[in-house]
Every structure is written in C-alpha cells, then in structure tokens.
Design a protein around this motif. Structure first.
Motif, PDB file in Angstrom:
ATOM      1  N   HIS A   3     -36.616  -3.105  48.186  1.00  0.00           N
ATOM      2  CA  HIS A   3     -37.461  -3.922  48.050  1.00  0.00           C
ATOM      3  C   HIS A   3     -35.727  -4.417  46.787  1.00  0.00           C
ATOM      4  O   HIS A   3     -36.776  -4.684  45.353  1.00  0.00           O
ATOM      5  CB  HIS A   3     -39.107  -4.670  47.524  1.00  0.00           C
ATOM      6  CG  HIS A   3     -39.918  -4.702  48.987  1.00  0.00           C
ATOM      7  ND1 HIS A   3     -39.802  -3.469  49.469  1.00  0.00           N
ATOM      8  CD2 HIS A   3     -40.044  -5.834  49.227  1.00  0.00           C
ATOM      9  CE1 HIS A   3     -40.593  -4.827  50.632  1.00  0.00           C
ATOM     10  NE2 HIS A   3     -41.043  -5.550  50.513  1.00  0.00           N
ATOM     11  N   HIS A  36     -38.542 -12.527  51.766  1.00  0.00           N
ATOM     12  CA  HIS A  36     -39.321 -11.468  51.470  1.00  0.00           C
ATOM     13  C   HIS A  36     -39.485 -10.591  50.218  1.00  0.00           C
ATOM     14  O   HIS A  36     -40.746 -10.865  49.715  1.00  0.00           O
ATOM     15  CB  HIS A  36     -39.156 -10.093  52.484  1.00  0.00           C
ATOM     16  CG  HIS A  36     -40.056  -9.501  53.126  1.00  0.00           C
ATOM     17  ND1 HIS A  36     -41.194  -9.734  53.345  1.00  0.00           N
ATOM     18  CD2 HIS A  36     -40.363  -8.121  52.376  1.00  0.00           C
ATOM     19  CE1 HIS A  36     -42.127  -8.462  52.720  1.00  0.00           C
ATOM     20  NE2 HIS A  36     -41.198  -7.544  52.066  1.00  0.00           N
ATOM     21  N   ASP A  40     -42.308 -10.017  47.617  1.00  0.00           N
ATOM     22  CA  ASP A  40     -43.075  -9.565  46.856  1.00  0.00           C
ATOM     23  C   ASP A  40     -43.327  -9.454  45.601  1.00  0.00           C
ATOM     24  O   ASP A  40     -44.088  -8.574  45.356  1.00  0.00           O
ATOM     25  CB  ASP A  40     -43.034  -8.167  48.087  1.00  0.00           C
ATOM     26  CG  ASP A  40     -43.516  -8.006  49.001  1.00  0.00           C
ATOM     27  OD1 ASP A  40     -44.739  -9.350  50.054  1.00  0.00           O
ATOM     28  OD2 ASP A  40     -43.258  -7.326  50.460  1.00  0.00           O
TER      29      ASP A  40
END
Length: 82
Positions: A3, A36, A40
């Motif tokens: 991430h 995404h 998050d």
C-alpha cells in the motif's frame, strides 16, 4: 504490504497498464491501485514513508553467513585445536 506508490507501480507491472471490466470498459490499472490505497489509508505514501514506520525487531538484524553453503571455497578455514 504494497500500500504505497511502489506497490501501485508493481500492480501495473504485473497486471498491465489497463484492466478490462466485465462491461467492456477499459480503465487504467494505476487508477484502480491509487483509488484502493486512498480508500484504505487516505493518501498514497511513498515506499520510504511506508518503510520508515516499520518497527525493527531483533530477528531482523540477525544474519548468518551462508558463504560455506553457497561456495565451500569461500568458507573460512577450520582450525583444529589439540
């Protein structure tokens, strides 16, 4: 684990620059990854930002020399004690 901006780049490298949806619409893989990560985390950190937050554990610094396993000629000589 991925991430961060480099993880988004990696997803593009693995899946290609675009993804075709079941509807036939083609969208950029990077856009999917960025959306995404933003959902998050709220932002897209760099790899450096991500790594700086990892708390080192003692096992992370323990390294064994594997030269003898890879090339026996690189192993230090064995000294016999009599």
């Amino acid at each position: 684990m991925f991430h961060h901006s480099a993880g988004i780049w990696l997803s593009e490298a693995i899946f290609g620059t675009t993804i075709t949806l079941s509807t036939g619409r083609i969208i950029p893989t990077r856009w999917v990854g960025e959306q995404h990560v933003r959902e998050d985390l709220g932002f897209i950190p760099s790899f450096t930002d991500w790594v700086k937050t990892i708390r080192p554990e003692p096992w992370m610094g323990r390294a064994e020399k594997i030269e003898a396993l890879v090339d026996p000629h690189l192993a230090p000589p064995v000294l016999e004690v009599r």
